[in-house]
Design a protein around this motif. Structure first.
Motif, PDB file in Angstrom:
ATOM      1  N   THR A  14       8.916  23.350  27.154  1.00 40.56           N
ATOM      2  CA  THR A  14      10.058  23.991  27.815  1.00 40.56           C
ATOM      3  C   THR A  14       9.875  25.478  28.075  1.00 40.56           C
ATOM      4  N   GLY A  15       8.905  26.121  27.413  1.00 42.24           N
ATOM      5  CA  GLY A  15       8.786  27.571  27.490  1.00 42.24           C
ATOM      6  C   GLY A  15       9.443  28.232  26.291  1.00 42.24           C
ATOM      7  N   ALA A  16       9.119  29.508  26.066  1.00 40.73           N
ATOM      8  CA  ALA A  16       9.542  30.193  24.845  1.00 40.73           C
ATOM      9  C   ALA A  16      11.064  30.356  24.758  1.00 40.73           C
ATOM     10  N   VAL A  17      11.712  30.710  25.870  1.00 40.02           N
ATOM     11  CA  VAL A  17      13.153  30.991  25.826  1.00 40.02           C
ATOM     12  C   VAL A  17      13.949  29.717  25.551  1.00 40.02           C
ATOM     13  N   LEU A  18      13.675  28.668  26.322  1.00 33.82           N
ATOM     14  CA  LEU A  18      14.396  27.417  26.106  1.00 33.82           C
ATOM     15  C   LEU A  18      14.097  26.827  24.735  1.00 33.82           C
ATOM     16  N   ALA A  19      12.871  27.011  24.243  1.00 33.85           N
ATOM     17  CA  ALA A  19      12.532  26.513  22.910  1.00 33.85           C
ATOM     18  C   ALA A  19      13.377  27.222  21.848  1.00 33.85           C
ATOM     19  N   LYS A  20      13.558  28.527  22.012  1.00 37.88           N
ATOM     20  CA  LYS A  20      14.374  29.283  21.060  1.00 37.88           C
ATOM     21  C   LYS A  20      15.821  28.793  21.075  1.00 37.88           C
ATOM     22  N   ILE A  21      16.345  28.536  22.276  1.00 33.01           N
ATOM     23  CA  ILE A  21      17.716  28.039  22.389  1.00 33.01           C
ATOM     24  C   ILE A  21      17.841  26.656  21.758  1.00 33.01           C
ATOM     25  N   ALA A  22      16.854  25.797  22.011  1.00 27.14           N
ATOM     26  CA  ALA A  22      16.888  24.436  21.465  1.00 27.14           C
ATOM     27  C   ALA A  22      16.848  24.460  19.944  1.00 27.14           C
ATOM     28  N   VAL A  23      16.017  25.328  19.359  1.00 33.20           N
ATOM     29  CA  VAL A  23      15.943  25.431  17.898  1.00 33.20           C
ATOM     30  C   VAL A  23      17.267  25.914  17.325  1.00 33.20           C
ATOM     31  N   LEU A  24      17.884  26.894  17.979  1.00 33.70           N
ATOM     32  CA  LEU A  24      19.174  27.397  17.500  1.00 33.70           C
ATOM     33  C   LEU A  24      20.245  26.313  17.557  1.00 33.70           C
ATOM     34  N   LEU A  25      20.281  25.539  18.648  1.00 29.93           N
ATOM     35  CA  LEU A  25      21.248  24.442  18.750  1.00 29.93           C
ATOM     36  C   LEU A  25      21.004  23.394  17.662  1.00 29.93           C
ATOM     37  N   PHE A  26      19.738  23.123  17.397  1.00 36.10           N
ATOM     38  CA  PHE A  26      19.411  22.167  16.335  1.00 36.10           C
ATOM     39  C   PHE A  26      19.944  22.637  14.981  1.00 36.10           C
ATOM     40  N   ILE A  27      19.784  23.932  14.689  1.00 34.38           N
ATOM     41  CA  ILE A  27      20.256  24.457  13.405  1.00 34.38           C
ATOM     42  C   ILE A  27      21.774  24.394  13.321  1.00 34.38           C
TER      43      ILE A  27
ATOM     44  N   THR B 158      13.471  26.684   1.464  1.00 31.61           N
ATOM     45  CA  THR B 158      12.951  27.763   2.297  1.00 31.61           C
ATOM     46  C   THR B 158      11.593  27.402   2.882  1.00 31.61           C
ATOM     47  N   VAL B 159      10.746  26.756   2.065  1.00 32.19           N
ATOM     48  CA  VAL B 159       9.412  26.344   2.531  1.00 32.19           C
ATOM     49  C   VAL B 159       9.540  25.314   3.645  1.00 32.19           C
ATOM     50  N   TYR B 160      10.318  24.266   3.399  1.00 30.64           N
ATOM     51  CA  TYR B 160      10.483  23.213   4.402  1.00 30.64           C
ATOM     52  C   TYR B 160      11.086  23.769   5.697  1.00 30.64           C
ATOM     53  N   ALA B 161      12.088  24.614   5.549  1.00 30.96           N
ATOM     54  CA  ALA B 161      12.765  25.155   6.739  1.00 30.96           C
ATOM     55  C   ALA B 161      11.823  26.055   7.541  1.00 30.96           C
ATOM     56  N   ALA B 162      11.065  26.927   6.865  1.00 31.30           N
ATOM     57  CA  ALA B 162      10.171  27.852   7.566  1.00 31.30           C
ATOM     58  C   ALA B 162       9.085  27.096   8.323  1.00 31.30           C
ATOM     59  N   LEU B 163       8.409  26.182   7.649  1.00 29.89           N
ATOM     60  CA  LEU B 163       7.333  25.436   8.302  1.00 29.89           C
ATOM     61  C   LEU B 163       7.888  24.514   9.383  1.00 29.89           C
ATOM     62  N   GLY B 164       9.034  23.882   9.102  1.00 28.44           N
ATOM     63  CA  GLY B 164       9.629  22.985  10.087  1.00 28.44           C
ATOM     64  C   GLY B 164      10.034  23.718  11.355  1.00 28.44           C
ATOM     65  N   LEU B 165      10.688  24.873  11.190  1.00 24.79           N
ATOM     66  CA  LEU B 165      11.104  25.642  12.364  1.00 24.79           C
ATOM     67  C   LEU B 165       9.904  26.188  13.123  1.00 24.79           C
ATOM     68  N   GLY B 166       8.864  26.605  12.391  1.00 27.16           N
ATOM     69  CA  GLY B 166       7.673  27.126  13.054  1.00 27.16           C
ATOM     70  C   GLY B 166       7.002  26.077  13.918  1.00 27.16           C
ATOM     71  N   VAL B 167       6.764  24.888  13.356  1.00 28.72           N
ATOM     72  CA  VAL B 167       6.093  23.821  14.102  1.00 28.72           C
ATOM     73  C   VAL B 167       6.977  23.338  15.252  1.00 28.72           C
ATOM     74  N   LEU B 168       8.277  23.170  14.996  1.00 25.04           N
ATOM     75  CA  LEU B 168       9.190  22.706  16.036  1.00 25.04           C
ATOM     76  C   LEU B 168       9.230  23.693  17.205  1.00 25.04           C
ATOM     77  N   SER B 169       9.259  24.982  16.901  1.00 22.65           N
ATOM     78  CA  SER B 169       9.304  25.997  17.958  1.00 22.65           C
ATOM     79  C   SER B 169       8.066  25.937  18.832  1.00 22.65           C
TER      80      SER B 169
END
Length: 537
Positions: A503-516, A485-496
């Motif tokens: 890319t901007g907030a919307v595309l960043a959100k889509i990219a993070v979801l595709l990565f997951i 949970t720690v690794y995932a939370a910090l990793g997703l936060g920094v990656l976003s």
């Protein structure tokens, strides 16, 4: 407003320096009239600038500063060649301060945005003589943002007497910015050289503005070189700022997901009301703040957050315990039914809060010790409230890890999670353990709400912004794994945050979801998979 031109007024304005030099005040009647009743804004601005630059005004700027404040507040009237400053129902003389009778035909002096800017900058110039270092800093910032070559003597005089390093730096920037408008190319080159050493967004803006107007090739080349160096220096601040923002977001996600890691990861309950438990913690913090504002001395207001932390935990834990005893205990082993039931509960909780507090957001103030920040670089300031949330998130993580690994309740929770029947056989009250565990996860969600109240408004939909991200963090980290949970939370936060910069907030959100999605396809058990018999069960 149009006034009759009077030659004696403009004769007085032309000889303003001489008049003021022999005056016992920093303001004369002729000047006060010129500053308020000139034929156009440019003439009024000229009269104001001349007054500010006069040695008498610099030596005794109190009367002039008060008059400028009255002009800015639209409290000046003119009639019959005289100026009146409103003071309640009466009027005063701006030169002597004596009371006057306001004529019935007195006309209001109205300022446009240009004149307000001129007046503000003039007040800043007078404030350079203030004994308060904060006022001098604000004044120097204003003069640096609104450079004027006519104020160079005033800036140089203030620079020679200044002891505070920050004010000195700002005055040097104001001086260089004023020289950028010089007719002498050598002076402009000198100004560019000075500004190139101050790698701040403000100097970058000043040089960009000058570049569009510059005609000398040598100065243009120097400005481009300076801008390149400034951009490179500021890039590091942007990168570090994105990383800090990512860690800050990750800490918020960690707090939001920790409770879910217990209720979903350890107990297998898909709790769609988890976001509303976060919301309850935020509203509990708001109520503690209101109580402190009404019944506690103002000096102790900063302690409200210390009281709000256990209150938020207990409020959400109590609601969670009621939900577990009333609904969820009948649905263990049926995750889809828990999803539907808790979704309905989330709607009920949202509507309850709307009925009690209204649909509008409520504001929660930061204590004084959480206001401000640490300026590491010219374009990088770390806010104290974000730093406090990061520290708080890891403190909560440490407490949860200790409780799960080292306490009797943690032992019971792990035993019931791994083998409920065997735990019951050795005397563990599984029903009570389930209630305690669910209340614990709910209480941690309340702590997340308490933290979130310090960085944004509190409203009925607060939890909806974090419920999906919380599930993603738990699933990505590995169900039932606190370390994951720690690794995932910090990793997703920094990656976003890093992706948002590109890319901007919307595309960043889509990219993070595709990565997951791709990651879970390759590794269904998450970053940390369960091992041993518990993984086979």
């Amino acid at each position: 407003m149009k006034f009759t031109h009077k030659p004696w007024v403009w004769a007085a304005v032309a000889s303003l320096g001489a008049l003021l030099s022999f005056s016992s005040h920093a303001l004369t009647a002729e000047q006060a009239y010129a500053m308020a009743a000139a034929d156009d804004a440019e003439q009024r601005a000229q009269a104001i600038n001349q007054a500010v630059m006069d040695p008498a005004a610099q030596a005794d700027g109190g009367r002039l500063s008060a008059y400028l404040a009255a002009l800015s507040a639209d409290e000046v009237r003119v009639a019959g060649g005289k100026v009146f400053v409103l003071a309640g129902d009466a009027a005063t003389d701006p030169v002597t301060g004596g009371k006057l009778s306001l004529p019935a035909d007195a006309e209001e002096v109205v300022n446009n945005n240009y004149m307000r800017g001129v007046i503000d900058t003039a007040q800043a110039a007078l404030a350079l003589q203030s004994g308060d270092v904060q006022q001098r800093r604000s004044a120097a910032e204003k003069l640096a943002a609104e450079p004027d070559a006519d104020r160079l003597p005033l800036i140089e005089k203030a620079l020679a007497a200044e002891k505070d390093e920050q004010v000195k730096t700002l005055l040097q920037r104001a001086k260089a910015a004023s020289l950028l408008g010089s007719d002498d190319a050598q002076q402009r080159l000198q100004a560019v050289e000075q500004l190139s050493h101050q790698q701040t967004p403000e100097t970058q803006l000043l040089l960009n503005q000058r570049l569009s107007d510059e005609t000398d090739p040598a100065v243009q080349k120097a400005i481009k070189a300076a801008l390149s160096g400034i951009a490179e220096g500021l890039a590091w601040g942007d990168r570090l700022g994105a990383i800090f923002s990512g860690i800050s977001l990750g800490s918020v996600l960690l707090l939001a997901a920790l409770g879910l890691a217990i209720t979903y990861g350890l107990m297998g309950v898909i709790n769609m009301a988890h976001g509303e438990l976060i919301m309850i913690g935020a509203y509990a913090t708001y109520l503690v703040q209101v109580a402190f504002q009404r019944w506690v001395p103002e000096a102790a207001f900063g302690w409200y957050l210390v009281v709000a932390i256990p209150v938020a935990f207990l409020a959400s834990a109590l609601v969670g315990a009621v939900l577990e005893r009333g609904v969820i205990r009948f649905l263990y082993g049926r995750p889809l039914e828990t999803l539907l039931a808790t979704f309905g509960i989330s709607l009920v909780l949202q509507q309850t809060v709307r009925s009690l507090f209204g649909a509008q957001n409520v504001g929660v103030e930061n204590p004084a010790w959480m206001s401000g920040g640490i300026a590491l670089l010219p374009n990088l300031t770390l806010p104290f409230n974000r730093i406090a949330i990061i520290v708080f998130a890891f403190a909560v993580l440490g407490a949860v890890a200790f409780m799960i690994a080292k306490t009797r309740l943690g032992l019971f929770v792990r035993g019931v999670t791994q083998n409920r029947a065997m735990a019951s056989c050795v005397g563990v009250n599984t029903a009570r353990t389930d209630t305690y565990a669910f209340a614990l996860g709910s209480g941690i969600a309340g702590l997340a709400g308490c933290a979130l109240s310090q960085i944004g408004n509190v409203g009925p939909d607060l939890g909806q912004n974090y419920i999906v991200d919380s599930f993603l963090v738990v699933v990505l980290g590995g169900v039932g794994q606190l370390a994951g949970t720690v690794y995932a939370a910090l990793g997703l936060g920094v990656l976003s945050k890093l992706l948002e910069g590109w890319t901007g907030a919307v595309l960043a959100k889509i990219a993070v979801l595709l990565f997951i999605v791709v990651f879970i396809q390759k590794r269904p058990q998450g970053i940390f998979a369960l091992k041993g018999r518990s993984a086979e069960a």
